[in-house]
Design a protein around this motif. Sequence first.
Motif, mmCIF file in Angstrom:
data_model
loop_
_atom_site.group_PDB
_atom_site.id
_atom_site.type_symbol
_atom_site.label_atom_id
_atom_site.label_comp_id
_atom_site.label_asym_id
_atom_site.label_seq_id
_atom_site.Cartn_x
_atom_site.Cartn_y
_atom_site.Cartn_z
ATOM 1 N N LYS A 15 18.544 3.691 4.280
ATOM 2 C CA LYS A 15 18.720 3.084 5.604
ATOM 3 C C LYS A 15 17.363 2.963 6.295
ATOM 4 C CE LYS A 15 21.450 3.560 9.786
ATOM 5 N NZ LYS A 15 22.467 4.337 10.467
ATOM 6 N N SER A 16 17.074 1.773 6.838
ATOM 7 C CA SER A 16 15.800 1.616 7.543
ATOM 8 C C SER A 16 15.852 2.417 8.837
ATOM 9 C CB SER A 16 15.509 0.139 7.812
ATOM 10 O OG SER A 16 16.564 -0.416 8.546
ATOM 11 N N GLY A 17 14.698 2.865 9.259
ATOM 12 C CA GLY A 17 14.629 3.676 10.471
ATOM 13 C C GLY A 17 13.825 4.938 10.241
ATOM 14 N N LYS A 18 14.070 5.907 11.077
ATOM 15 C CA LYS A 18 13.313 7.161 11.118
ATOM 16 C C LYS A 18 13.230 7.874 9.759
ATOM 17 C CE LYS A 18 13.376 11.558 13.635
ATOM 18 N NZ LYS A 18 14.076 12.340 14.647
ATOM 19 N N TYR A 19 14.320 7.874 8.981
ATOM 20 C CA TYR A 19 14.370 8.657 7.747
ATOM 21 C C TYR A 19 14.206 7.819 6.484
ATOM 22 C CZ TYR A 19 16.290 12.041 11.025
ATOM 23 O OH TYR A 19 16.482 12.875 12.089
ATOM 24 N N HIS A 20 13.875 6.545 6.622
ATOM 25 C CA HIS A 20 13.781 5.632 5.470
ATOM 26 C C HIS A 20 12.886 6.206 4.362
ATOM 27 C CE1 HIS A 20 14.026 1.858 3.353
ATOM 28 N NE2 HIS A 20 12.713 1.787 3.286
ATOM 29 N N GLN A 21 13.407 6.186 3.139
ATOM 30 C CA GLN A 21 12.711 6.635 1.920
ATOM 31 C C GLN A 21 12.476 8.147 1.855
ATOM 32 O OE1 GLN A 21 11.972 4.548 -0.813
ATOM 33 N NE2 GLN A 21 13.300 3.218 0.363
ATOM 34 N N GLN A 22 13.064 8.917 2.752
ATOM 35 C CA GLN A 22 12.955 10.368 2.657
ATOM 36 C C GLN A 22 13.985 10.878 1.646
ATOM 37 O OE1 GLN A 22 12.670 12.870 6.099
ATOM 38 N NE2 GLN A 22 11.617 11.288 7.291
ATOM 39 N N VAL A 23 13.681 12.018 1.057
ATOM 40 C CA VAL A 23 14.570 12.636 0.077
ATOM 41 C C VAL A 23 15.063 13.959 0.655
ATOM 42 C CG1 VAL A 23 14.681 13.646 -2.240
ATOM 43 C CG2 VAL A 23 13.373 11.545 -1.856
ATOM 44 N N GLY A 24 16.365 14.227 0.479
ATOM 45 C CA GLY A 24 16.931 15.469 0.977
ATOM 46 C C GLY A 24 18.089 15.935 0.123
ATOM 47 N N GLU A 25 18.589 17.109 0.465
ATOM 48 C CA GLU A 25 19.726 17.684 -0.259
ATOM 49 C C GLU A 25 20.968 17.592 0.613
ATOM 50 O OE1 GLU A 25 21.093 22.109 -1.494
ATOM 51 O OE2 GLU A 25 19.142 21.514 -2.278
ATOM 52 N N VAL A 26 22.070 17.167 0.005
ATOM 53 C CA VAL A 26 23.337 17.047 0.724
ATOM 54 C C VAL A 26 23.850 18.448 1.058
ATOM 55 C CG1 VAL A 26 25.724 16.241 0.598
ATOM 56 C CG2 VAL A 26 23.889 14.864 -0.409
ATOM 57 N N SER A 27 24.043 18.706 2.358
ATOM 58 C CA SER A 27 24.504 20.037 2.756
ATOM 59 C C SER A 27 25.998 20.050 3.086
ATOM 60 C CB SER A 27 23.700 20.557 3.942
ATOM 61 O OG SER A 27 23.854 19.711 5.059
#
Length: 153
Positions: A15-27
């Motif tokens: 999704k474009s915006g603040k978190y675009h292209q960030q990687v994280g773990e589903v909590s």
Amino acid sequence: MDGRIEKGDIVLINKSGKYHQQVGEVSEIDYNIFFVKIVIVNLGNQEANFEEKDLQLQTKKPNLQEVIASVDKILEQVVQITSLPTREKVELPNRLKYLKLDIPKLDKQLIEKNFDSIDKIFAATREADSSASFWQEIDPNLEKISWWMRTSL
């Protein structure tokens, strides 16, 4: 790879915006009032909510068979550790075998107790011999077990 995103998976935010292209773990997984799957993603020191369509699956969390295989791989490496004191030479393989038997039972307390003991022995051993080649096999397998424990128990 199963395309369904589940708790513990690693995802990329499209999704474009603040978190675009960030990687994280589903909590966490939730659903809104329209039954749209909402995925709560841990991005280091913060969490954010996304619709499943805004995420791309990067890595599935390890399943039971992969975790048991990781224990076996660590067991194979333990014989190469020459710096283990006599007591730990016996205790470490035994604890790993117990861990392997406990994992399918999903007994959180038992698994955590054994894993903590194994981790302490490895921490002491690492101080004595941190450059040995067996760590290249042990470390990623310990991480896989730890990841599974964090997301499955």
